[in-house]
Design a protein around this motif. Structure first.
Motif, PDB file in Angstrom:
ATOM      1  N   ARG A 123      45.976  49.057  46.404  1.00 52.33           N
ATOM      2  CA  ARG A 123      45.041  48.502  45.414  1.00 52.33           C
ATOM      3  C   ARG A 123      45.107  49.191  44.056  1.00 52.33           C
ATOM      4  O   ARG A 123      44.548  48.684  43.083  1.00 52.33           O
ATOM      5  N   ILE A 164      45.868  44.751  39.665  1.00 50.64           N
ATOM      6  CA  ILE A 164      46.158  46.059  40.266  1.00 50.64           C
ATOM      7  C   ILE A 164      46.299  47.078  39.134  1.00 50.64           C
ATOM      8  O   ILE A 164      47.272  47.026  38.374  1.00 50.64           O
ATOM      9  N   ASN A 172      40.398  42.297  43.760  1.00 50.12           N
ATOM     10  CA  ASN A 172      40.638  43.731  43.935  1.00 50.12           C
ATOM     11  C   ASN A 172      39.379  44.564  43.756  1.00 50.12           C
ATOM     12  O   ASN A 172      39.436  45.786  43.806  1.00 50.12           O
TER      13      ASN A 172
END
Length: 310
Positions: free
Chosen positions: A85, A107, A179
């Protein structure tokens, strides 16, 4: 080389009279009030001796230096799963840039830019409530520093909440990419409280001992030696935003800066060092702090690129 105590005192005296001091961060109101005349320095040697000068015992907002401690906690929670991540590459962009997130699908480049640290907070909230995560951070820094008096400055945390629109944008953008999992307001509240940690140079240098001593503090294991080395590697390559390459070139130590004017630097196996001067260079790093570290390394030979024993 003179004694470390003499070198630290000399550098502090040189910084006191330095004409160019950088610009104090003014977008967080409590930071804008700190006089640019402040300068502190603390060096904790491997044998435990501590050398301080200037305003080394005055607490200041450590801001992004807290990202080192948050990363340590996240790696302890999920290990190398974290790297699915968050990346491990220098960003080459400002600490609060949103540009790369679009092309890199939410990311962040590394855990030391704001976007990366927000994801690290989200990882911690995968197992804890915000109050628990903030309590865990406080207990950790108090433990590694050996100082129970370390606190979070609630006024700074509130000011960050009131002015952190770009961080809100970063978090929401990464949430759109999937994310960030927890509610954005909870993640940001945790992040702002981490940044609002208030520590002195002495406390900060003591807190960095585990990165200096293969993951140990006063002989007790905090993290593995391998993990300490990897955190140091990230500090070397990513610890100063788009100024990281210049910091490595001039100083040659793993380090992490914060817009409160602090820098934590590590000479592995030798010393943990903290400097503080609130005036920043254009990249958001302490102007006098970097200059002081450059002079310290020049006078001691502590750069990791310096030949040992020769």
């Amino acid at each position: 080389m003179g004694s470390i105590a003499a070198i630290v005192a000399e550098i502090a005296e040189e910084m006191r009279g330095h004409e160019h001091r950088g610009k104090v961060a003014d977008y967080i109101p409590p930071l804008a009030c700190v006089p640019d005349s402040k300068f502190g320095m603390a060096v904790v040697l491997h044998d435990g001796t501590v050398h301080v000068a200037g305003d080394a015992d005055e607490p200041f907002s450590i801001q992004s230096i807290s990202k080192v401690f948050a990363l340590t906690l996240a790696l302890g929670a999920v290990g190398d799963q974290l790297w699915a991540r968050v990346g491990r590459e220098p960003s080459g962009s400002a600490f609060n840039s949103i540009v790369q997130l679009e092309t890199e699908h939410g990311i962040p480049r590394n855990p030391f830019i704001n976007a990366g640290a927000i994801v690290v907070c989200d990882v911690l909230l995968g197992r804890l409530q915000p109050r628990e995560a903030i309590g865990q951070m406080l207990r950790f820094v108090r433990m590694v520093a050996g100082h129970e008096g370390i606190v979070i400055d609630e006024a700074v945390a509130r000011a960050e909440q009131d002015t952190g629109f770009r961080n809100m944008a970063l978090a929401n953008y990464m949430r759109a990419f999937g994310n960030v999992h927890a509610p954005v307001e909870l993640v940001l509240g945790t992040y702002f409280h981490f940044c609002a940690l208030s520590m002195s140079c002495r406390q900060l240098a003591l807190a960095g001992r585990y990165l200096m001593d293969d993951g140990r503090t006063e002989g007790h294991s905090v993290i593995s030696a391998r993990r300490a080395r990897r955190i140091n590697a990230l500090m070397m390559s990513c610890g100063h935003y788009d100024n990281s390459g210049d910091f490595a070139y001039r100083i040659g130590l793993p380090g992490k800066s914060g817009v409160g004017g602090g820098i934590l630097a590590v000479a592995p196996g030798i010393a943990s060092i903290a400097v503080w001067s609130p005036g920043l260079n254009p990249s958001g790093n302490s102007h006098l702090g970097q200059l002081a570290l450059e002079r310290l390394v020049h006078r001691t030979g502590w750069s990791v690129f310096e030949p040992r024993g020769g």
